[in-house]
Write a protein that holds these residues in place. Sequence first.
Motif, PDB file in Angstrom:
ATOM      1  N   MET A 178       0.762  -1.102  -0.208  1.00 22.58           N
ATOM      2  CA  MET A 178      -0.075   0.040   0.064  1.00 22.58           C
ATOM      3  C   MET A 178       0.864   1.225  -0.039  1.00 22.58           C
ATOM      4  SD  MET A 178      -3.277   1.178   2.376  1.00 22.58           S
ATOM      5  CE  MET A 178      -2.117   2.076   3.845  1.00 22.58           C
ATOM      6  N   LEU A 179       0.318   2.339  -1.034  1.00 23.13           N
ATOM      7  CA  LEU A 179       1.349   3.307  -0.865  1.00 23.13           C
ATOM      8  C   LEU A 179       0.713   4.456  -0.542  1.00 23.13           C
ATOM      9  CD1 LEU A 179       2.812   3.200  -4.727  1.00 23.13           C
ATOM     10  CD2 LEU A 179       3.813   2.308  -2.480  1.00 23.13           C
ATOM     11  N   THR A 180      -0.585   4.639  -0.483  1.00 18.78           N
ATOM     12  CA  THR A 180      -1.636   5.613   0.026  1.00 18.78           C
ATOM     13  C   THR A 180      -2.907   5.319   0.479  1.00 18.78           C
ATOM     14  OG1 THR A 180      -2.322   8.004  -0.268  1.00 18.78           O
ATOM     15  CG2 THR A 180      -1.965   6.639  -2.256  1.00 18.78           C
ATOM     16  N   LYS A 181      -3.392   5.896   1.468  1.00 21.27           N
ATOM     17  CA  LYS A 181      -4.980   5.628   1.704  1.00 21.27           C
ATOM     18  C   LYS A 181      -5.640   6.989   1.845  1.00 21.27           C
ATOM     19  CE  LYS A 181      -4.099   5.616   6.678  1.00 21.27           C
ATOM     20  NZ  LYS A 181      -4.114   4.793   7.933  1.00 21.27           N
ATOM     21  N   GLY A 204      14.608  11.891 -13.311  1.00 21.29           N
ATOM     22  CA  GLY A 204      15.170  11.099 -12.340  1.00 21.29           C
ATOM     23  C   GLY A 204      14.054  10.767 -11.071  1.00 21.29           C
ATOM     24  N   LYS A 205      12.960  10.813 -11.475  1.00 22.64           N
ATOM     25  CA  LYS A 205      11.932  10.711 -10.390  1.00 22.64           C
ATOM     26  C   LYS A 205      10.765   9.635 -10.938  1.00 22.64           C
ATOM     27  CE  LYS A 205      12.703  15.199  -8.124  1.00 22.64           C
ATOM     28  NZ  LYS A 205      12.163  16.390  -7.689  1.00 22.64           N
ATOM     29  N   VAL A 206      10.072   9.128 -10.099  1.00 21.18           N
ATOM     30  CA  VAL A 206       8.838   8.381 -10.540  1.00 21.18           C
ATOM     31  C   VAL A 206       7.590   9.032  -9.861  1.00 21.18           C
ATOM     32  CG1 VAL A 206       7.576   6.099 -10.530  1.00 21.18           C
ATOM     33  CG2 VAL A 206      10.146   6.237 -10.785  1.00 21.18           C
ATOM     34  N   PHE A 207       6.778   9.444 -10.681  1.00 21.29           N
ATOM     35  CA  PHE A 207       5.482  10.217 -10.246  1.00 21.29           C
ATOM     36  C   PHE A 207       4.213   9.330 -10.377  1.00 21.29           C
ATOM     37  CE2 PHE A 207       8.338  13.336 -11.926  1.00 21.29           C
ATOM     38  CZ  PHE A 207       8.568  14.277 -10.796  1.00 21.29           C
ATOM     39  N   ILE A 208       3.586   9.311  -9.313  1.00 24.46           N
ATOM     40  CA  ILE A 208       2.180   8.642  -9.472  1.00 24.46           C
ATOM     41  C   ILE A 208       1.156   9.666  -9.059  1.00 24.46           C
ATOM     42  CG2 ILE A 208       0.768   6.910  -8.697  1.00 24.46           C
ATOM     43  CD1 ILE A 208       3.193   4.868  -8.013  1.00 24.46           C
ATOM     44  N   MET A 221      -6.799  15.804  -7.868  1.00 31.78           N
ATOM     45  CA  MET A 221      -5.849  15.101  -8.055  1.00 31.78           C
ATOM     46  C   MET A 221      -4.588  15.279  -6.796  1.00 31.78           C
ATOM     47  SD  MET A 221      -5.277  15.088 -12.476  1.00 31.78           S
ATOM     48  CE  MET A 221      -3.490  15.120 -11.901  1.00 31.78           C
ATOM     49  N   GLY A 222      -4.047  14.158  -6.613  1.00 32.24           N
ATOM     50  CA  GLY A 222      -2.913  14.131  -5.742  1.00 32.24           C
ATOM     51  C   GLY A 222      -1.465  13.635  -6.532  1.00 32.24           C
ATOM     52  N   ILE A 223      -0.627  13.679  -5.772  1.00 29.76           N
ATOM     53  CA  ILE A 223       0.542  13.079  -6.408  1.00 29.76           C
ATOM     54  C   ILE A 223       1.506  12.430  -5.389  1.00 29.76           C
ATOM     55  CG2 ILE A 223       2.127  14.908  -6.335  1.00 29.76           C
ATOM     56  CD1 ILE A 223       3.016  14.242  -9.291  1.00 29.76           C
ATOM     57  N   LEU A 224       2.074  11.209  -5.805  1.00 26.20           N
ATOM     58  CA  LEU A 224       3.197  10.346  -4.844  1.00 26.20           C
ATOM     59  C   LEU A 224       4.519  10.533  -5.842  1.00 26.20           C
ATOM     60  CD1 LEU A 224       1.142   7.132  -4.274  1.00 26.20           C
ATOM     61  CD2 LEU A 224       1.551   9.157  -2.586  1.00 26.20           C
ATOM     62  N   THR A 225       5.636  10.839  -5.022  1.00 25.83           N
ATOM     63  CA  THR A 225       6.873  10.960  -5.825  1.00 25.83           C
ATOM     64  C   THR A 225       7.889  10.234  -5.083  1.00 25.83           C
ATOM     65  OG1 THR A 225       6.447  13.220  -6.131  1.00 25.83           O
ATOM     66  CG2 THR A 225       8.608  12.740  -6.431  1.00 25.83           C
ATOM     67  N   ALA A 226       8.676   9.450  -5.734  1.00 25.14           N
ATOM     68  CA  ALA A 226       9.738   8.619  -5.418  1.00 25.14           C
ATOM     69  C   ALA A 226      11.031   8.897  -6.376  1.00 25.14           C
ATOM     70  CB  ALA A 226       9.350   7.168  -5.607  1.00 25.14           C
ATOM     71  N   THR A 239       6.810   9.960  -1.217  1.00 22.93           N
ATOM     72  CA  THR A 239       6.417  11.257  -0.568  1.00 22.93           C
ATOM     73  C   THR A 239       4.992  11.749  -1.155  1.00 22.93           C
ATOM     74  OG1 THR A 239       8.690  12.004  -0.412  1.00 22.93           O
ATOM     75  CG2 THR A 239       6.763  13.711  -0.028  1.00 22.93           C
ATOM     76  N   LYS A 240       3.954  11.909  -0.382  1.00 21.64           N
ATOM     77  CA  LYS A 240       2.750  12.125  -0.783  1.00 21.64           C
ATOM     78  C   LYS A 240       2.392  13.643  -0.718  1.00 21.64           C
ATOM     79  CE  LYS A 240      -2.274  11.064   0.611  1.00 21.64           C
ATOM     80  NZ  LYS A 240      -2.994  10.117   1.354  1.00 21.64           N
ATOM     81  N   SER A 241       1.861  14.252  -1.537  1.00 24.80           N
ATOM     82  CA  SER A 241       1.381  15.696  -1.739  1.00 24.80           C
ATOM     83  C   SER A 241       0.243  16.094  -0.597  1.00 24.80           C
ATOM     84  CB  SER A 241       1.013  16.010  -2.875  1.00 24.80           C
ATOM     85  OG  SER A 241      -0.177  15.441  -3.245  1.00 24.80           O
ATOM     86  N   GLN A 242       0.467  16.972   0.228  1.00 20.67           N
ATOM     87  CA  GLN A 242      -0.511  17.254   1.054  1.00 20.67           C
ATOM     88  C   GLN A 242      -1.692  18.160   0.550  1.00 20.67           C
ATOM     89  OE1 GLN A 242      -0.189  15.648   4.637  1.00 20.67           O
ATOM     90  NE2 GLN A 242       0.939  14.747   3.018  1.00 20.67           N
TER      91      GLN A 242
END
Length: 328
Positions: A178-181, A204-208, A221-226, A239-242
Amino acid sequence: MTEKILNPIVLQRADPFIYKHTDGYYYFTGSYPLYDRLVLRRAKTLNELHDAEEVTVWWKHESGPLSELIWAPEIHRVDGKWYMYFAAAPDTNIDDNTFNHRMYVIENESDNPMEGNWVEKGEVKTEMSTFALDATTFNHKGEQYYVWAQQDLDIKGHSNLYIAKMENAWTLSTKPVMLTKPELSWEIQGFWVNEGPAVLVKNGKVFITYSGSSTGVDYCMGILTADADADLLDPNSWTKSQEPVFQSAPENEQYGPGHNSFTESEDGKDTILVYHARNYTELIGDPLFDPNRQARAQKVEWDDQGNPVFGKPLPDDRWTPKTTDIVE
């Protein structure tokens, strides 16, 4: 970019997905308003998708687990074959099947996915037998990954986002992570959901990106970054956008933007955000059955840290229907 994108790019196709192939075509699919089929169209430019011929490549079953509410198809190229991922619900408990979906995939060996035979490869199974939908897949550093939304009955809400590696295009090879709830205020308006993931690898990043809240004006929409070199199966890599990164813009008459995908401009120089939104708020009945979530697209900008900047959904350039009639 070679020309201005004219919105909507396709009428009445929610959950839009575009795959730009090496043959020079954009392949487009999205949820058909009757939720009874999988459709495809293709064109050499984004603007030409609007009037491109659309073909039905698969119909829902008359009964059983693939017979209701065919949602959110995506088309992908994996190991030299075409695959379409989608969610379907069974015909049991017809009055309450909205949250009974599971994820499925079909395969086509033809060079042109508009032709040839689509073969059902079955359900993409996870360790949980719960509501699951909105699958996407991507290859990163030689590994095929699967990202999707699914309900955990021990966590409040309807769906969280998960990631796993794949053994093949229809089978997971690792346990779901699980990445985010849904937990932030903008993710829990109406429904508590994190859904509609879309993957973008750049700088150089992966965004979801993903969408939260119910499908009306609160949808956003939100975004996760690795880091691209990080272990993508480690939740701590992300890292999850707030705050939401893309949301309604009343000044442009755009409401509930979300369930996006990514493609690129015709010249390959720009990243393009593809999403759906409505241009009115006066909905009659369940927003899910209002057909006028139109498919739209616009250029993504980038900040100094190499992160995407989505701005606001742009106003329409083309006529859009505002009735419950389905435009063919």
